[in-house]
Design an enzyme around this catalytic site. Structure first.
Site, PDB file in Angstrom:
ATOM      1  N   HIS A   1      14.841 -30.160  19.615  1.00 50.48           N
ATOM      2  CA  HIS A   1      16.296 -30.034  19.697  1.00 50.48           C
ATOM      3  C   HIS A   1      16.750 -29.421  21.001  1.00 50.48           C
ATOM      4  O   HIS A   1      17.855 -29.682  21.476  1.00 50.48           O
ATOM      5  CB  HIS A   1      16.838 -29.300  18.474  1.00 50.48           C
ATOM      6  CG  HIS A   1      16.843 -30.198  17.283  1.00 50.48           C
ATOM      7  ND1 HIS A   1      15.809 -30.221  16.400  1.00 50.48           N
ATOM      8  CD2 HIS A   1      17.716 -31.155  16.910  1.00 50.48           C
ATOM      9  CE1 HIS A   1      16.053 -31.153  15.490  1.00 50.48           C
ATOM     10  NE2 HIS A   1      17.205 -31.730  15.773  1.00 50.48           N
TER      11      HIS A   1
ATOM     12  N   ARG B   1      25.951 -33.947  15.098  1.00 58.45           N
ATOM     13  CA  ARG B   1      25.043 -32.897  14.590  1.00 58.45           C
ATOM     14  C   ARG B   1      25.834 -31.599  14.477  1.00 58.45           C
ATOM     15  O   ARG B   1      25.975 -30.859  15.444  1.00 58.45           O
ATOM     16  CB  ARG B   1      23.888 -32.679  15.557  1.00 58.45           C
ATOM     17  CG  ARG B   1      22.864 -33.791  15.620  1.00 58.45           C
ATOM     18  CD  ARG B   1      21.737 -33.373  16.549  1.00 58.45           C
ATOM     19  NE  ARG B   1      20.582 -34.237  16.447  1.00 58.45           N
ATOM     20  CZ  ARG B   1      20.332 -35.249  17.264  1.00 58.45           C
ATOM     21  NH1 ARG B   1      21.156 -35.549  18.245  1.00 58.45           N
ATOM     22  NH2 ARG B   1      19.237 -35.971  17.104  1.00 58.45           N
TER      23      ARG B   1
ATOM     24  N   ARG C   1      27.355 -35.532  10.164  1.00 56.81           N
ATOM     25  CA  ARG C   1      26.163 -35.190   9.394  1.00 56.81           C
ATOM     26  C   ARG C   1      26.299 -33.774   8.870  1.00 56.81           C
ATOM     27  O   ARG C   1      26.650 -32.859   9.619  1.00 56.81           O
ATOM     28  CB  ARG C   1      24.920 -35.299  10.267  1.00 56.81           C
ATOM     29  CG  ARG C   1      23.664 -34.918   9.495  1.00 56.81           C
ATOM     30  CD  ARG C   1      22.414 -35.142  10.275  1.00 56.81           C
ATOM     31  NE  ARG C   1      22.223 -34.123  11.279  1.00 56.81           N
ATOM     32  CZ  ARG C   1      21.180 -34.104  12.097  1.00 56.81           C
ATOM     33  NH1 ARG C   1      20.284 -35.079  12.038  1.00 56.81           N
ATOM     34  NH2 ARG C   1      21.043 -33.146  12.976  1.00 56.81           N
TER      35      ARG C   1
ATOM     36  N   GLU D   1      14.746 -40.644   7.162  1.00 55.77           N
ATOM     37  CA  GLU D   1      13.885 -39.999   8.161  1.00 55.77           C
ATOM     38  C   GLU D   1      12.660 -39.347   7.540  1.00 55.77           C
ATOM     39  O   GLU D   1      11.868 -38.713   8.222  1.00 55.77           O
ATOM     40  CB  GLU D   1      14.686 -38.988   8.997  1.00 55.77           C
ATOM     41  CG  GLU D   1      15.464 -37.971   8.202  1.00 55.77           C
ATOM     42  CD  GLU D   1      16.287 -37.021   9.085  1.00 55.77           C
ATOM     43  OE1 GLU D   1      16.069 -36.976  10.307  1.00 55.77           O
ATOM     44  OE2 GLU D   1      17.138 -36.304   8.527  1.00 55.77           O
TER      45      GLU D   1
ATOM     46  N   ASN E   1      13.372 -39.636  15.033  1.00 53.74           N
ATOM     47  CA  ASN E   1      12.702 -38.417  15.524  1.00 53.74           C
ATOM     48  C   ASN E   1      11.866 -37.800  14.413  1.00 53.74           C
ATOM     49  O   ASN E   1      10.709 -37.454  14.596  1.00 53.74           O
ATOM     50  CB  ASN E   1      13.721 -37.380  16.000  1.00 53.74           C
ATOM     51  CG  ASN E   1      14.670 -37.949  17.020  1.00 53.74           C
ATOM     52  OD1 ASN E   1      14.363 -38.946  17.650  1.00 53.74           O
ATOM     53  ND2 ASN E   1      15.821 -37.330  17.184  1.00 53.74           N
ATOM     54  N   ASP E   2      12.482 -37.673  13.252  1.00 56.43           N
ATOM     55  CA  ASP E   2      11.744 -37.110  12.131  1.00 56.43           C
ATOM     56  C   ASP E   2      10.854 -38.145  11.456  1.00 56.43           C
ATOM     57  O   ASP E   2       9.738 -37.843  11.061  1.00 56.43           O
ATOM     58  CB  ASP E   2      12.707 -36.482  11.114  1.00 56.43           C
ATOM     59  CG  ASP E   2      13.135 -35.094  11.566  1.00 56.43           C
ATOM     60  OD1 ASP E   2      12.266 -34.325  11.997  1.00 56.43           O
ATOM     61  OD2 ASP E   2      14.339 -34.791  11.525  1.00 56.43           O
TER      62      ASP E   2
ATOM     63  N   ARG F   1       7.010 -32.709  16.193  1.00 53.44           N
ATOM     64  CA  ARG F   1       7.831 -33.177  17.318  1.00 53.44           C
ATOM     65  C   ARG F   1       8.051 -32.124  18.385  1.00 53.44           C
ATOM     66  O   ARG F   1       8.539 -32.444  19.460  1.00 53.44           O
ATOM     67  CB  ARG F   1       9.165 -33.748  16.811  1.00 53.44           C
ATOM     68  CG  ARG F   1      10.064 -32.747  16.156  1.00 53.44           C
ATOM     69  CD  ARG F   1      11.205 -33.443  15.406  1.00 53.44           C
ATOM     70  NE  ARG F   1      12.428 -33.506  16.176  1.00 53.44           N
ATOM     71  CZ  ARG F   1      13.604 -33.869  15.676  1.00 53.44           C
ATOM     72  NH1 ARG F   1      13.708 -34.239  14.416  1.00 53.44           N
ATOM     73  NH2 ARG F   1      14.678 -33.886  16.420  1.00 53.44           N
TER      74      ARG F   1
ATOM     75  N   CYS G   1      19.835 -43.643  14.581  1.00 54.78           N
ATOM     76  CA  CYS G   1      20.418 -42.604  15.429  1.00 54.78           C
ATOM     77  C   CYS G   1      19.377 -41.668  16.037  1.00 54.78           C
ATOM     78  O   CYS G   1      19.714 -40.708  16.704  1.00 54.78           O
ATOM     79  CB  CYS G   1      21.468 -41.798  14.669  1.00 54.78           C
ATOM     80  SG  CYS G   1      20.777 -40.899  13.272  1.00 54.78           S
TER      81      CYS G   1
HETATM   82  C1  PEP Z   1      16.230 -37.779  13.750  1.00 56.48           C
HETATM   83  O1  PEP Z   1      15.457 -37.086  13.087  1.00 56.48           O
HETATM   84  O2  PEP Z   1      15.905 -38.861  14.270  1.00 56.48           O
HETATM   85  C2  PEP Z   1      17.619 -37.333  13.979  1.00 56.48           C
HETATM   86  C3  PEP Z   1      18.489 -38.115  14.571  1.00 56.48           C
HETATM   87  O3  PEP Z   1      17.971 -36.087  13.563  1.00 56.48           O
HETATM   88  P1  PEP Z   1      17.536 -34.750  14.304  1.00 56.48           P
HETATM   89  O4  PEP Z   1      16.964 -35.149  15.642  1.00 56.48           O
HETATM   90  O5  PEP Z   1      18.756 -33.903  14.441  1.00 56.48           O
HETATM   91  O6  PEP Z   1      16.515 -34.174  13.384  1.00 56.48           O
HETATM   92 MG    MG Z   2      16.169 -35.528  11.817  1.00 53.29          MG
END
Ligand code: PEP
Ligand code: MG
Length: 588
Positions: free
Chosen positions: A196, A303, A339, A438, A461-462, A472, A509
């Site tokens: 993040h 976010r 979200r 995710e 991402n998750d 990550r 996303c």
């Molecule tokens: C993701 O996990 O891809 C996502 C968009 O949410 P975040 O990166 O905030 O966990």
């Molecule tokens: Mg996520």
């Protein structure tokens, strides 16, 4: 001592594009470790004096920083006030003095022991806000330790001249504090592209390189750094000719960016007529404006957790409502996907806390936290619902892993709606409710979940983190982070088919959506919406407009039997090279 060194190059992970050239500013967040050591009976009072002297210096420094703030009643001012009062706290200060007097411990060792006990107690607390107070105590103790050792203590709040921040790691709260300061870029030992901290850097448009391993060990005061956030390179102490090369590169990239912005208002439709919405991910409300200027068809991911960071108290409903309403009113044409709170994982604790949290990415985060803390959740839902009266709002739940979570979350939405009706607040009765897909379990039962919601948004991402079992935020496993891994491609294909089977839209996303290299794959996967960092929108639209949906779909058939991401990537380059600008071709 490093005076004669020049052009030392460190390679890391490009986290946020851009080039920054400035003096380095070392932000040390790690706590030193100590070995047990004692003073003699005669030295005890001298040791107590030494400790009280360091406490005094810490108090003076914090008061000076507090007074230097322009905004006198703002959040930072209050946080510093709390930190100053903690320097009077008997649990920290008197307990340390007692330890020195009773056991003849050296001041550092005594403070270290008291600190560990205190932090452990805070971390055992249920209330997340009290839990976080443990981090405040650590920050205070860090300052006392530095003063005991006679070292300088740095903070982003102290930055005056233009600098690039060099740190072992930065929490998202640290990065968020860079807003409006003279931080031109940053480089960290830790982190990955999807941590993040990196995401916030992109949203703040601060060039950043992360995962450098040990860039901090090279740090020396007064040296200039070049941060190349395009290539993931940091150059320590560059000579004149390198500085001039990079200044030219910066101009070139800036010109390119401006040239692309001209096309950002054109619709994102492939040559054979397939419309693919290109939306924006935002972290801070002011980005809505940028997103609009860069041609976003809406907000695909807001976010909201950044409203909750860097503060002492929970944001109230009215405050949240005003923020959401401001964003919603900017996007009268497109949808704004808000979200719900996704605290936890790397958005709650920095690397220093990982040992205490054991497994934060799989812990009580996101929807799990919200369903446990229903009042916090309902307050946010009420605020979002109220904002829905002013535009086109969609509500999205993060980290859903099972049917029950959707059922429970919807119950809280219904309750919030009932309360708002009772209180006479207008809201959109038909507000759409979606989930982020995710977590692998949600992906695998996406055909079932699709019948329960109005849209899906794939959080790669998750999803990649959990599916490929790679943390990550851990740079040592970044080499395995592969969005083209056949398991990921198959999973996305399955999720999109499940969504379309139920007649709902499938969006993406995660960061994969904003990586231009993957666009032909995402078009072929038949996603309906892609949501990305606003800066990525103009080039994404340009590539989509040059693409052919039919051709991309054929490509997806061809790669069905590929055994590895490398094979898919080679085929991607072979087939679509003409589509990409030169700098993307170089990345293959
Ligand atoms: C993701 O996990 O891809 C996502 C968009 O949410 P975040 O990166 O905030 O966990
Ligand atoms: Mg996520």
């Amino acid at each position: 001592m490093h005076r004669d060194r020049k052009n030392i190059i460190a390679s890391g992970i490009p986290a946020s594009p851009g080039i920054a050239i400035a003096k380095g500013f070392f932000l040390d967040r790690s706590l030193p470790s100590f070995v047990k050591s004692y003073v003699s009976r005669e030295e005890v009072e001298i040791e107590v004096e030494k400790f009280l002297g360091a406490v005094d210096r810490s108090r003076i420094q914090l008061s000076e920083i507090q007074e230097s703030l322009i905004e006198k009643n703002g959040e930072h001012y209050q946080i510093l006030g709390v930190h100053i009062s903690m320097l009077e706290d008997s649990m920290l200060i008197d307990a340390t003095i007692k330890m020195i007097r009773d056991y003849f411990f050296r001041a550092e060792w005594a403070l270290d022991k008291v600190l560990k006990d205190l932090v452990e107690n805070f971390h055992r607390m249920e209330d997340p806000y009290l839990k976080q107070r443990g981090d405040d105590i650590k920050q205070i103790a860090h300052r006392i330790f530095e003063n005991l050792a006679g070292r300088r203590v740095d903070s982003i709040l102290e930055v005056g001249e233009d600098v690039v921040v060099i740190a072992h790691d930065l929490s998202p709260a640290d990065t968020a504090q860079m807003v409006g300061r003279s931080v031109k870029g940053f480089a960290t030992d830790m982190g990955s592209r999807t941590s993040h901290t990196a995401i916030v850097a992109r949203s703040l448009r601060i060039p950043a390189v992360v995962g450098l391993g040990n860039v901090t060990s090279y740090f020396a005061y007064d040296e200039v750094y070049i941060i190349d956030g395009y290539e993931g390179i940091v150059i320590i102490s560059p000579d004149e000719s390198l500085i001039s090369d990079y200044t030219k590169k910066l101009d070139r990239m800036e010109r390119k960016r401006k040239a692309l912005v001209k096309f950002s208002k054109l619709p994102s439709v492939t040559r054979d007529g397939r419309k693919l919405k290109v939306m924006a991910n935002i972290e801070m409300p002011h980005e809505a404006e940028q997103a609009l200027a860069l041609g976003a068809d809406g907000i695909g991911l807001y976010r909201t957790e950044f409203i909750y960071l860097n503060r002492r108290d929970m944001p109230l409903e009215d405050e949240q409502f005003m923020i959401y309403r401001g964003v919603v009113e900017k996007f009268q044409e497109g949808e704004v996907t808000i979200r719900t709170l996704d605290l936890g994982g790397d958005k709650f604790v920095s690397h220093v806390d990982l040992a205490e949290e054991m497994n934060p990415a799989m812990g009580l985060r996101a929807i799990r936290f919200c369903l446990k803390e229903k009042e916090i959740f309902k307050t946010q839902l009420r605020a979002i619902l109220r904002a829905s009266a002013y535009g086109n709002v969609r509500i999205m739940f993060p980290m859903v892993s099972c049917v029950w979570e959707i059922e429970e979350a919807k119950k809280v939405v219904s309750e919030a709606k009932r309360e708002l009706s009772r209180d006479g607040h207008p809201f959109d009765e038909e507000v759409k409710i979606g989930i982020m897909v995710e977590v692998p379990s949600a992906a695998i039962i996406s055909d079932i979940l699709a019948g329960m919601v109005d849209f899906f948004s794939i959080g790669t991402n998750d999803l990649i983190q959990y599916c490929l079992a790679i943390d990550r935020v851990n740079e040592s496993v970044t080499y395995l982070y592969d969005p083209l891994h056949p398991a990921i491609i198959r999973m996305i294909r399955f999720i999109v088919e499940a969504a379309h089977g139920a007649g709902i839209k499938a969006a993406m996303c995660g960061e994969m959506a904003g990586d231009h290299m993957f666009l032909p794959v995402l078009i072929g996967l038949e996603l309906d919406e892609l949501s990305m960092n606003p800066d990525s929108i103009p080039l994404a639209k340009t590539i989509i407009r040059k693409s052919d949906f039919g051709y991309a779909r054929e490509f997806l058939e061809e790669i069905k039997s590929c055994a590895s991401g490398r094979d898919i990537s080679d085929m991607l380059r072979g087939k679509f090279e003409d589509l990409y600008p030169e700098e993307i071709v170089e990345k293959f």
